[in-house]
Design an enzyme around this catalytic site. Sequence first.
Site, PDB file in Angstrom:
ATOM      1  N   HIS A 176       0.831  -1.216   0.000  1.00  0.00           N
ATOM      2  CA  HIS A 176       0.000   0.000   0.000  1.00  0.00           C
ATOM      3  C   HIS A 176       0.871   1.274   0.000  1.00  0.00           C
ATOM      4  O   HIS A 176       0.830   2.078  -0.921  1.00  0.00           O
ATOM      5  CB  HIS A 176      -0.875   0.052   1.260  1.00  0.00           C
ATOM      6  CG  HIS A 176      -1.743  -1.131   1.487  1.00  0.00           C
ATOM      7  ND1 HIS A 176      -2.868  -1.372   0.744  1.00  0.00           N
ATOM      8  CD2 HIS A 176      -1.683  -2.135   2.404  1.00  0.00           C
ATOM      9  CE1 HIS A 176      -3.468  -2.464   1.184  1.00  0.00           C
ATOM     10  NE2 HIS A 176      -2.760  -2.949   2.196  1.00  0.00           N
TER      11      HIS A 176
HETATM   12  C1  BDR Z   1      -3.177   0.956   5.217  1.00  0.00           C
HETATM   13  O1  BDR Z   1      -3.422   0.530   6.546  1.00  0.00           O
HETATM   14  C2  BDR Z   1      -2.254   0.027   7.129  1.00  0.00           C
HETATM   15  O2  BDR Z   1      -2.515  -1.213   7.678  1.00  0.00           O
HETATM   16  C3  BDR Z   1      -1.190   0.006   6.075  1.00  0.00           C
HETATM   17  O3  BDR Z   1       0.057   0.357   6.619  1.00  0.00           O
HETATM   18  C4  BDR Z   1      -1.668   1.009   5.059  1.00  0.00           C
HETATM   19  O4  BDR Z   1      -1.207   2.313   5.366  1.00  0.00           O
HETATM   20  C5  BDR Z   1      -3.890   0.038   4.252  1.00  0.00           C
HETATM   21  O5  BDR Z   1      -5.258   0.050   4.492  1.00  0.00           O
END
Ligand code: BDR
Length: 313
Positions: free
Chosen positions: A243
């Site tokens: 992500h």
């Molecule tokens: C986001 O939430 C976190 O768990 C990850 O680091 C990312 O920023 C994804 O939904």
Amino acid sequence: MAPRKIIIDTDPGQDDAVAILLALASPEDLDVLGITAVAGNVPLDLTSKNARIVCELAGKVDVPVFAGCDRPLGRELVTAEHVHGKSGLDGPDLPDPEMPLQDGHAVDWIIDTVRREPAGSVTLCPLGPLTNIASALQKAPDIAERVAQIVLMGGAYFEVGNITPAAEFNIYVDPQAADIVFKSGIDIVVMPLDVTHKALVTQARNDAFRALGNAAGIAVAQMTDFFERFDKAKYGSAGAPLHDPCVTAYLIRPDLFTGRHINVEIETTSELTLGMTVADWWGVTDRPANAFFVGDLDADGFFTLLTERLARL
Ligand code: BDR
Ligand code: CA
């Protein structure tokens, strides 16, 4: 061209860690002024420690790291140990950091830095809940017109939600903060789940990280080994979604990403859909565009960039 000045606001998190490593490995493109930690994936004491662990892994011990808000603006903290493990950085066995946390609050440092640097020169890169950024905007509204851009990971339209059926984690944790940021008038680029779920660490990509043979490459392979079990089980996907590295990759190679300038509003009241990013992808309202909402990426180009840069550390 001079490297772009950025502040990384983060809640590491394995994918946050990879995003930070990519930035720190790219000094010709990005000048990391500092890293500000926020509560999110795990509580603040761990995110502020993990940010320093990652700097040391990169061999960049001079990057100032500040601790920020330990809870969202108007609600209790929700964390994600079920995804990231108890430490937030489960997977590799990394030593506790020796570099200190900086004195002072991250929010004050963000304000001072944006005021000190030339107007329009600092880009904010939030990789977690938007509490620090919204707090800075609330405390010092004058900084809004000085910020060059905000490039953030958060939200979803086609993928809808990962922490609730309707909401993505970063926005859900602090919807009030997200609402402040999306209404700030600042130029915003959004990396929603719609694109990050296409940045998947397949086995071949994981093998390529490990084959780099350096500490960073091996740690990234171990982090994604750990992180992928959640998404594989939930979505049946080919591996861990990176992500947050979409944010730092976008700053280096925007040509790898495509999206639309659209209106994005945050649901702040409904119990059922709290934290939903109501994204007008199809242009069915007259609401003005306030964000560039990314929908796709050149995944091979993204992983080639990431692997090449990690090799330098
Ligand atoms: C986001 O939430 C976190 O768990 C990850 O680091 C990312 O920023 C994804 O939904
Ligand atoms: Ca994150």
